[in-house]
Design a protein around this motif. Structure first.
Motif, PDB file in Angstrom:
ATOM      1  N   ALA A 326       0.855  -1.194   0.000  1.00  7.26           N
ATOM      2  CA  ALA A 326       0.000   0.000   0.000  1.00  7.26           C
ATOM      3  C   ALA A 326       0.889   1.242   0.000  1.00  7.26           C
ATOM      4  O   ALA A 326       1.152   1.842   1.033  1.00  7.26           O
ATOM      5  N   THR A 327       1.345   1.625  -1.183  1.00  5.43           N
ATOM      6  CA  THR A 327       2.376   2.653  -1.276  1.00  5.43           C
ATOM      7  C   THR A 327       1.876   3.987  -1.814  1.00  5.43           C
ATOM      8  O   THR A 327       2.683   4.887  -2.059  1.00  5.43           O
ATOM      9  N   LEU A 328       0.575   4.129  -2.017  1.00  2.00           N
ATOM     10  CA  LEU A 328       0.083   5.381  -2.596  1.00  2.00           C
ATOM     11  C   LEU A 328       0.369   6.559  -1.675  1.00  2.00           C
ATOM     12  O   LEU A 328       0.048   6.544  -0.486  1.00  2.00           O
ATOM     13  N   LEU A 329       0.945   7.601  -2.244  1.00  2.00           N
ATOM     14  CA  LEU A 329       1.171   8.851  -1.530  1.00  2.00           C
ATOM     15  C   LEU A 329       0.252   9.908  -2.125  1.00  2.00           C
ATOM     16  O   LEU A 329       0.416  10.312  -3.276  1.00  2.00           O
ATOM     17  N   ALA A 330      -0.691  10.360  -1.333  1.00  2.00           N
ATOM     18  CA  ALA A 330      -1.646  11.370  -1.785  1.00  2.00           C
ATOM     19  C   ALA A 330      -2.034  12.243  -0.597  1.00  2.00           C
ATOM     20  O   ALA A 330      -2.160  11.746   0.525  1.00  2.00           O
TER      21      ALA A 330
END
Length: 485
Positions: A326-330
Motif C-alpha cells: 500500500a504505497t500510494l502517496l496522496a
C-alpha cells in the motif's frame, strides 16, 4: 559505514541504452579495478555509473525526493495501513519500514561516496595520454560536486538542527577510498568540508561548456561528443554555485548564499529560462509538468515511470495482502487546496494534480512524474529527476535580501499574477512557496529543519499541526553504523 566496508566498492552493472548512448554503461565488477582508469571511455562510464546509483530508489529516485523525505514533511496522508505510516509519525526505532529506509539511505549514500572517492583518486592519477587536462578537470569537478551534494543531505538528515547546534557530531565525511570506519565529525567541521569540496568543484569547472554554450542538446549525428552536452543533467558549474547557495544558507551565511544565488539568477534567462505557460497547459499532449527548462541539476532517471507507478498511481490504494504494497502517496483534499490557497490556475496545481476517473476516487493524485510519450531523445521532461531548480535560487535571494520581487517573479511564472501584498510577512510567503514548489523533490522537510519550525501542518489531518523537535528533525544513525562505534 560498517556494512559498506564489508563489501566491495561496487558500481551499478546496468547497461542503460538510449539512441544517443548517453548512459551506455557496461558492467564493471569493481570501481577500484585499476583498468577503469586506463581509458577515457571507461572513466566516463564509471562516472555515469555513479549518476545511475544516485537515482536509485533508496536515494534520489525515491527516498530522498518523492517518498520518505516528503512524507517527513507531512505532504501526504499516511494512515495506519500505508507503507509510509511510520514515516508520517516519525517512528524511527520501532522496527518499522522507516527504520529500514534509514538504513538503506545511509548505506547507499556512503557506498556512492566511496565510489566517488575512488573515482577522484583514479581519475586524478590518469595521465594526459589517457584524458586531456581540460576533460579531467570537468570530470573531477563533477565528482567533487556530487560528493558534496550527497554528503550535504546526510548532514541535513542525520545532523543536528544547525541553527541551534552546530557542534554535535553528525556523520562521517570520507574523502579517501579507504575501506575503514570513518569518524563522526561535528556539524561545523562537516560544513567546512562541504564548502571546501564545492570550492574545489567551482575551480575545476571553470571551463564547463555550459558557461559558454548553455545547455546543448544531444547531437544524434555525432554521439561521440554527447558526454559533455545536456549539462543540466550533470553536476555542472551552475549546479555547484546553486548548491553553494543552499549550503551557505543552511549555515546561516546569508551574504555568501545571496552572492552565489545571484551568480546563477543573473545568467538564468539565457540558460535556464522560465518554462512557458503553454508547455504545461491542461489538455495538451505530453505537458511539461516538471518545468524542465528551469532545472539546473537533474540527472537521468530511466526508471522514473516505475517510480511514478510505485508511489503515485491511484491503483496503489486498492486492497493488498500486505501493508508493504500500500504505497500510494496522496494528500488530503483539504490540505492540497490549502497549500495552493485555492488558486486553481497555479501551474503547479493544474498540471501535476488530477482525479483519476478510472480509479473511481474523489481525490487528486500526483502526476508530476507520470509517463510522457515523446520519442524525442533530447526531451528532458521524460526522464530527468529534478534535484536543483531555478526557483530555489529566487527563494534564497528573497530570504537573504528581504526583497519580495524575487518571490513575485516566481509566482508570475507559476500563473499567480497578483503580487504579494506589501504588508505581507516575507518569511511566511517564502514558506508558502516552498510548500507549493517542491512536491516530489525532497526540499520541504529540510526547509522546516533549517528554520527549526516548532510546528508544521499535519499531513493526516486537515485541521491540526504537529509539534516538531530535534527528536523528529534528526534521524538516528542506523544500527548497522552505531553498533561498531
Amino acid at each position: 559505514m560498517n556494512k559498506i566496508i564489508k563489501g566491495l566498492l561496487a558500481i551499478v552493472s546496468i547497461s542503460l541504452l538510449a539512441c544517443n548512448k548517453y548512459l551506455d554503461v557496461q558492467p564493471n565488477d569493481r570501481l577500484i579495478d585499476i583498468q577503469v582508469f586506463t581509458s577515457k571511455s571507461s572513466i566516463e562510464k564509471a562516472l555515469n555509473g555513479i549518476y545511475i546509483n544516485l537515482v536509485s530508489d533508496n536515494l534520489y529516485g525515491g527516498c530522498l525526493t518523492v517518498s520518505t523525505v516528503d512524507v517527513l514533511a507531512q505532504y501526504y496522508n499516511t494512515p495506519e495501513m500505508n507503507r509510509f505510516a511510520s514515516s508520517g509519525s516519525y517512528q524511527f526505532l520501532d522496527g518499522s519500514f522507516l527504520q529500514s529506509d534509514i538504513s538503506a539511505i545511509w548505506g547507499n549514500a556512503y557506498t556512492n561516496i566511496l565510489n566517488i572517492n575512488e573515482f577522484i583518486k583514479g581519475t586524478g592519477g590518469a595521465t594526459e595520454n589517457i584524458i586531456s587536462p581540460d576533460e579531467k578537470a570537468l570530470l573531477l569537478g563533477e565528482a567533487y560536486g556530487l560528493r558534496a551534494f550527497v554528503l550535504f543531505d546526510m548532514l541535513r538528515l542525520f545532523g543536528p538542527v544547525y541553527a541551534v547546534d552546530s557542534s554535535s557530531e553528525t556523520a562521517p565525511y570520507p574523502t579517501q577510498p579507504a575501506t575503514r570506519l570513518s569518524p563522526l565529525i561535528p556539524a561545523r567541521q562537516f560544513m567546512d568540508s562541504l564548502v571546501n569540496d564545492l570550492g574545489m568543484a567551482v575551480s575545476l569547472l571553470a571551463k564547463d561548456p555550459i558557461i559558454q554554450y548553455g545547455i546543448q542538446p544531444f547531437d544524434n549525428t555525432d554521439v561521440s561528443g554527447n558526454f559533455f552536452r545536456a549539462r543540466n543533467r550533470r553536476m555542472n558549474y551552475y549546479a555547484v554555485k546553486s548548491l553553494l547557495a543552499r549550503v551557505y544558507l543552511y549555515r546561516g551565511d546569508k551574504a555568501n548564499a545571496l552572492k552565489n544565488a545571484l551568480d546563477v539568477i543573473t545568467i538564468s534567462g539565457s540558460i535556464f529560462p522560465w518554462t512557458p505557460e503553454s508547455d504545461s497547459r491542461p489538455g495538451i499532449k505530453d505537458p511539461n509538468r516538471i518545468f524542465s527548462s528551469e532545472i539546473i541539476f537533474g540527472p537521468e532517471n530511466t526508471r522514473r515511470d516505475v517510480m511514478y507507478q510505485k508511489y503515485f498511481a491511484a491503483s496503489n490504494l486498492q486492497t493488498f495482502a500486505t501493508v508493504a504494497q500500500a504505497t500510494l502517496l496522496a494528500p488530503l483534499s483539504a490540505n492540497l487546496a490549502a497549500i495552493f490557497e485555492n488558486q486553481d490556475n497555479d501551474y503547479r496545481l493544474r498540471s501535476s494534480w488530477t482525479i483519476d476517473q478510472k480509479a473511481n476516487y474523489n481525490f487528486k493524485t500526483f502526476i508530476k512524474f507520470a509517463p510522457v510519450t515523446t520519442t524525442n531523445p533530447s526531451s528532458s521532461s521524460k526522464t530527468i529527476q529534478p534535484l536543483i531548480r531555478l526557483s530555489e535560487l529566487y527563494y534564497i535571494a528573497a530570504e537573504c535580501s528581504g526583497d519580495r520581487s524575487y518571490l513575485n517573479t516566481v509566482r508570475a511564472n507559476r500563473g499567480l499574477i497578483i503580487p504579494i501584498d506589501a504588508g505581507a510577512n516575507i518569511s511566511d510567503e517564502i514558506t508558502k512557496e516552498y510548500r507549493k514548489e517542491f512536491f516530489g523533490e525532497g526540499q520541504l522537510f529540510f526547509y522546516y529543519k533549517r528554520k527549526n519550525f516548532a510546528t508544521i501542518l499535519s499531513g493526516s489531518s486537515d485541521s491540526s499541526s504537529i509539534t516538531m523537535d530535534k527528536g523528529k528533525y534528526v534521524l538516528p544513525l542506523p544500527l548497522s553504523e552505531t553498533q561498531y562505534r
